[in-house]
Write a protein that holds these residues in place. Structure first.
Motif, PDB file in Angstrom:
ATOM      1  N   ASN A 164      17.600  14.577  -3.541  1.00  0.00           N
ATOM      2  CA  ASN A 164      17.790  14.188  -4.943  1.00  0.00           C
ATOM      3  C   ASN A 164      18.129  12.712  -5.077  1.00  0.00           C
ATOM      4  N   SER A 165      19.021  12.236  -4.188  1.00  0.00           N
ATOM      5  CA  SER A 165      19.433  10.835  -4.343  1.00  0.00           C
ATOM      6  C   SER A 165      18.229   9.911  -4.080  1.00  0.00           C
ATOM      7  N   THR A 166      17.339  10.334  -3.160  1.00  0.00           N
ATOM      8  CA  THR A 166      16.175   9.483  -2.860  1.00  0.00           C
ATOM      9  C   THR A 166      15.282   9.363  -4.092  1.00  0.00           C
ATOM     10  N   ILE A 167      15.066  10.484  -4.777  1.00  0.00           N
ATOM     11  CA  ILE A 167      14.152  10.404  -5.928  1.00  0.00           C
ATOM     12  C   ILE A 167      14.750   9.543  -7.040  1.00  0.00           C
ATOM     13  N   TYR A 168      16.072   9.636  -7.227  1.00  0.00           N
ATOM     14  CA  TYR A 168      16.723   8.809  -8.259  1.00  0.00           C
ATOM     15  C   TYR A 168      16.528   7.326  -7.925  1.00  0.00           C
ATOM     16  N   GLU A 169      16.706   7.030  -6.641  1.00  0.00           N
ATOM     17  CA  GLU A 169      16.537   5.651  -6.171  1.00  0.00           C
ATOM     18  C   GLU A 169      15.111   5.143  -6.445  1.00  0.00           C
ATOM     19  N   LYS A 170      14.139   6.006  -6.106  1.00  0.00           N
ATOM     20  CA  LYS A 170      12.725   5.603  -6.236  1.00  0.00           C
ATOM     21  C   LYS A 170      12.331   5.460  -7.711  1.00  0.00           C
ATOM     22  N   ILE A 171      12.872   6.378  -8.548  1.00  0.00           N
ATOM     23  CA  ILE A 171      12.545   6.305  -9.983  1.00  0.00           C
ATOM     24  C   ILE A 171      13.020   4.970 -10.546  1.00  0.00           C
ATOM     25  N   LYS A 172      14.200   4.578 -10.064  1.00  0.00           N
ATOM     26  CA  LYS A 172      14.755   3.312 -10.534  1.00  0.00           C
ATOM     27  C   LYS A 172      13.893   2.147 -10.016  1.00  0.00           C
ATOM     28  N   LYS A 173      13.581   2.239  -8.739  1.00  0.00           N
ATOM     29  CA  LYS A 173      12.800   1.163  -8.113  1.00  0.00           C
ATOM     30  C   LYS A 173      11.445   0.958  -8.807  1.00  0.00           C
ATOM     31  N   TYR A 174      10.769   2.054  -9.119  1.00  0.00           N
ATOM     32  CA  TYR A 174       9.434   1.936  -9.719  1.00  0.00           C
ATOM     33  C   TYR A 174       9.461   2.032 -11.244  1.00  0.00           C
ATOM     34  N   GLN A 175      10.675   2.090 -11.791  1.00  0.00           N
ATOM     35  CA  GLN A 175      10.864   2.156 -13.254  1.00  0.00           C
ATOM     36  C   GLN A 175       9.977   3.238 -13.860  1.00  0.00           C
ATOM     37  N   LEU A 176      10.147   4.471 -13.337  1.00  0.00           N
ATOM     38  CA  LEU A 176       9.236   5.545 -13.745  1.00  0.00           C
ATOM     39  C   LEU A 176       9.669   6.275 -15.007  1.00  0.00           C
ATOM     40  N   ILE A 177      10.981   6.353 -15.260  1.00  0.00           N
ATOM     41  CA  ILE A 177      11.431   7.048 -16.480  1.00  0.00           C
ATOM     42  C   ILE A 177      12.319   6.085 -17.254  1.00  0.00           C
ATOM     43  N   GLU A 178      12.077   6.047 -18.540  1.00  0.00           N
ATOM     44  CA  GLU A 178      12.883   5.132 -19.385  1.00  0.00           C
ATOM     45  C   GLU A 178      14.356   5.510 -19.354  1.00  0.00           C
ATOM     46  N   ILE A 217       0.833  -1.201   0.000  1.00  0.00           N
ATOM     47  CA  ILE A 217       0.000   0.000   0.000  1.00  0.00           C
ATOM     48  C   ILE A 217       0.865   1.247   0.000  1.00  0.00           C
ATOM     49  N   VAL A 218       1.875   1.250   0.866  1.00  0.00           N
ATOM     50  CA  VAL A 218       2.748   2.421   0.987  1.00  0.00           C
ATOM     51  C   VAL A 218       3.496   2.643  -0.336  1.00  0.00           C
ATOM     52  N   GLU A 219       3.964   1.540  -0.939  1.00  0.00           N
ATOM     53  CA  GLU A 219       4.712   1.664  -2.196  1.00  0.00           C
ATOM     54  C   GLU A 219       3.831   2.210  -3.318  1.00  0.00           C
ATOM     55  N   GLU A 220       2.610   1.732  -3.359  1.00  0.00           N
ATOM     56  CA  GLU A 220       1.687   2.189  -4.399  1.00  0.00           C
ATOM     57  C   GLU A 220       1.437   3.692  -4.272  1.00  0.00           C
ATOM     58  N   THR A 221       1.249   4.128  -3.019  1.00  0.00           N
ATOM     59  CA  THR A 221       0.989   5.548  -2.768  1.00  0.00           C
ATOM     60  C   THR A 221       2.205   6.381  -3.164  1.00  0.00           C
ATOM     61  N   GLU A 222       3.367   5.883  -2.781  1.00  0.00           N
ATOM     62  CA  GLU A 222       4.615   6.602  -3.045  1.00  0.00           C
ATOM     63  C   GLU A 222       4.849   6.719  -4.549  1.00  0.00           C
ATOM     64  N   LYS A 223       4.617   5.609  -5.263  1.00  0.00           N
ATOM     65  CA  LYS A 223       4.823   5.596  -6.706  1.00  0.00           C
ATOM     66  C   LYS A 223       3.921   6.633  -7.380  1.00  0.00           C
ATOM     67  N   LYS A 224       2.687   6.663  -6.938  1.00  0.00           N
ATOM     68  CA  LYS A 224       1.720   7.582  -7.544  1.00  0.00           C
ATOM     69  C   LYS A 224       2.134   9.036  -7.302  1.00  0.00           C
ATOM     70  N   ALA A 225       2.578   9.330  -6.079  1.00  0.00           N
ATOM     71  CA  ALA A 225       2.964  10.711  -5.736  1.00  0.00           C
ATOM     72  C   ALA A 225       4.174  11.142  -6.565  1.00  0.00           C
ATOM     73  N   ILE A 226       5.137  10.241  -6.748  1.00  0.00           N
ATOM     74  CA  ILE A 226       6.346  10.596  -7.508  1.00  0.00           C
ATOM     75  C   ILE A 226       6.004  10.791  -8.986  1.00  0.00           C
ATOM     76  N   GLU A 227       5.163   9.895  -9.505  1.00  0.00           N
ATOM     77  CA  GLU A 227       4.742   9.987 -10.908  1.00  0.00           C
ATOM     78  C   GLU A 227       4.110  11.349 -11.185  1.00  0.00           C
TER      79      GLU A 227
END
Ligand SMILES: Nc1ncnc2c1ncn2[C@@H]1O[C@H](COP(=O)(O)OP(=O)(O)OP(=O)(O)O)[C@@H](O)[C@H]1O
Length: 454
Positions: A440-454, A409-419
Motif C-alpha cells: 500500500n505504501s508503495t502505491i501511495y508513493e507512486k501515485i504521488k510521484k506520477y501525480q495520478l490522482i488529484e 522507459i521503466v517509469e513510463e511502463t510503471e505509470k501506465k500499469a498503475i493508471e
C-alpha cells in the motif's frame, strides 16, 4: 558406469516410492540417472526431462555433484530446497574401488508433515541460537544456474564455462551490460562450488558512499569513529569467510579503496577500521562490471594490478540483442513467474509482439524484458499479450531509434500499469496495490510521484 541393474527403474520405483523419501541417483559426472516420482512431484519437474540433466542445474543447494568427486558420504545434512529445509543424505556408489555415482535422498512425508518438520528444525536451531532468518535463504543466494534461462549457443557455452570454473577458488570477473544476469551467474558459481554451504555475500561497490566503503568491507572496532556502533561492526569480508564475496560494479570502486582491496586479496588478511590487528580471511572473489576496465586502466581510473588479480577468469555475458533466439524461452519463463505470483492466466504473447521483441534493441536487457512483461500482464485483458498491452515507447522505438533512457522507459511502463489498475479498481488505491502485487505504501508513493490522482 553404473551397472545395468541400476537402470531398472521399475524395481527402483517399487523400493523408493514406498518410502517417505525423494530419491535421486547420479552417475560419476553428476548427471541424473534416476529420480523417484515423489522427488519429481516435489520439484514440479517431468520425470522424462530430468534424466541426463546435471544435478546442480536441477536441485537447489545439492552437493551430489561434489559427493561423486570427494567420495565422502554426507548424512543428515540440512538442505534448503524450495523455500524450506529438507534432510538430505548423500552416499557415493563405489564399485571396484571406483566412484561410479551417488545416491541421494531427501526426507519428507507429505507437504504438511514436511512443513511441520521444517518449522521444528528451524525452531530447534533458533533455540540454540544457530538459525538467523535474516541470513537465509541458502547462505545468501536465491539463484542457481538453473535460473539462467536461454538456449542460444552463447548461453549454453556460458553455462558450461560456469560449471568448469565454479569448482576451484580462482577469481572470476563477470562482464556484461546491465540486466544481463551477472548476479545470477555469481550466485550460480558459489552454489556449484565446494563453498556452497558457506555464505555468499554481495557488495555493490557503486552504491556505498566512499567514506563508508572501507568499514563496510572490512568492518570497524567499537569507538573507531564518531557514530560507530557499540561493539563495532563486522565487515563483508569477515561475513563471507569460507564463502564467496561478490563485488558488483567493481569498476565504481574508489581508487583509494582499490589499493586496500589489492592488499587484502594478496595477503588474505583484513584490518577493521580502528583496529591494529589484522584478521585472516578465506574468501573467493567474484566481481562484475559493465564498465570498460581496460580503458579505465589507460585513463588511470582503475588499477592494473587489481584488474589482473580479479580477472583470472573472465565470463562475458552477451547482451540480449545479440541472442534474440533466447527471447521465446525467456518470455515463457517470465510469464509463468509473473502469472503464478499474481494469479492471472496469461499464457503467451501474440506473434507480432514476439516479432517486435526480436527487432527491439533491449538497452536494459533481460531486466527490461521482465519489466515489460510484468506491466503487460497487468494490462492485458485476455490470456495472451497483444500489441496494445505493450508500453507505447516500445512500439514507437522499434520504428525509430532508441532515444529514452532505461529509467524513463521503466517509469513510463510503471505509470501506465498503475493508471490502468487504479481505473480497474474504481480508484481504490489498496485494491489496485493488491492487484499489482505491491504494498500500500508503495502505491501511495507512486501515485504521488506520477501525480495520478488529484
Ligand atoms: N538468463 C536469464 N534467465 C532468467 N532471468 C534472467 C536471466 N538473466 C537475467 N535475468 C533476470 O534479469 C534481472 C536482472 O539480472 P541481474 O540482476 O543478474 O543482472 P545484472 O547483470 O547483475 O544487472 P546489473 O549490472 O544492473 O546489476 C533479474 O531479475 C534476473 O532474474
Amino acid at each position: 558406469m553404473i551397472s545395468e541393474q541400476f537402470f531398472n527403474h521399475q524395481l527402483l520405483d517399487i523400493v523408493f516410492e514406498s518410502a517417505n523419501y525423494g530419491t535421486v541417483i547420479v552417475d560419476r559426472n553428476g548427471k541424473i540417472q534416476y529420480m523417484s516420482n515423489q522427488y519429481c512431484e516435489f520439484l514440479e519437474v517431468n520425470r522424462e526431462d530430468v534424466i541426463g540433466e546435471y544435478v546442480a542445474n536441477l536441485i537447489e543447494n545439492t552437493r551430489m555433484h561434489l559427493v561423486v568427486q570427494t567420495g565422502q558420504s554426507e548424512m543428515a545434512d540440512l538442505q534448503f530446497l524450495r523455500g524450506s529445509f529438507v534432510i538430505a543424505n548423500r552416499i557415493p556408489i563405489i564399485e571396484n574401488k571406483e566412484i561410479i555415482g551417488a545416491i541421494g535422498t531427501i526426507l519428507f512425508r507429505d507437504l504438511h508433515d514436511w512443513k511441520e518438520m521444517n518449522n521444528n528444525i528451524k525452531e530447534l536451531l533458533a533455540r540454540n541460537n544457530l538459525y538467523h532468518p535474516e541470513d537465509e535463504p541458502t547462505s545468501g543466494i536465491n539463484y542457481t544456474i538453473h535460473d539462467l534461462k536461454g538456449n542460444s549457443n552463447a548461453i549454453i557455452e556460458l553455462k558450461e564455462r560456469i560449471k568448469r570454473v565454479a569448482e576451484g577458488d580462482i577469481s572470476i570477473l563477470v562482464r556484461g551490460e546491465s540486466g544481463t544476469g551477472k548476479e545470477i551467474i555469481a550466485q550460480s558459481i558459489h552454489q556449484l562450488s565446494s563453498r556452497s554451504q558457506k555464505p555468499f555475500v554481495s557488495v555493490n561497490c557503486g552504491a556505498i558512499p566512499e567514506p563508508l566503503i572501507e568499514s563496510e568491507l572490512f568492518g570497524y572496532e567499537e569507538g573507531a569513529f564518531t557514530g560507530a556502533k557499540k561493539g563495532g561492526k563486522i565487515g563483508k569480508f569477515q561475513l563471507a569467510d569460507g564463502g564467496t564475496l561478490f563485488l558488483d560494479e567493481i569498476g565504481d570502486m574508489p581508487q583509494r579503496m582499490q589499493v586496500k582491496m589489492l592488499r587484502v586479496l594478496q595477503e588474505g588478511e583484513v584490518e577493521p577500521v580502528g583496529s591494529l590487528q589484522s584478521q585472516k580471511v578465506d574468501v573467493r572473489i567474484v566481481a562484475a562490471t559493465n564498465r570498460p576496465l581496460e580503458r579505465m586502466i589507460e585513463n588511470r581510473e582503475f588499477r592494473e594490478d587489481l584488474f589482473y588479480r580479479i580477472n583470472a577468469v573472465q565470463l562475458m555475458v552477451p547482451p540480449l540483442r545479440d541472442r534474440t533466439e533466447d527471447i521465446p524461452i525467456l518470455v515463457q519463463h517470465f510469464l509463468e513467474k509473473i502469472t503464478s505470483r499474481i494469479g492471472k492466466r496469461v499464457q503467451c504473447v501474440q506473434e507480432d509482439v514476439l516479432a517486435l521483441f526480436q527487432r527491439y534493441n533491449w538497452p536494459g536487457n533481460i531486466r527490461e524484458l521482465e519489466n515489460i512483461l510484468n506491466a503487460s500482464v497487468h494490462l492485458s485483458s485476455d490470456s495472451l499479450i497483444e500489441m496494445t498491452d505493450l508500453p507505447d515507447y516500445l512500439t514507437k522505438e522499434t520504428r525509430g531509434i532508441q532515444k529514452k533512457t532505461l529509467k524513463e522507459i521503466v517509469e513510463e511502463t510503471e505509470k501506465k500499469a498503475i493508471e490502468r489498475a487504479l481505473k480497474n479498481c474504481q480508484y481504490d488505491r489498496n485494491k489496485a496495490a493488491m492487484m499489482l502485487g505491491i504494498g500500500n505504501s508503495t502505491i501511495y508513493e507512486k501515485i504521488k510521484k506520477y501525480q495520478l490522482i488529484e
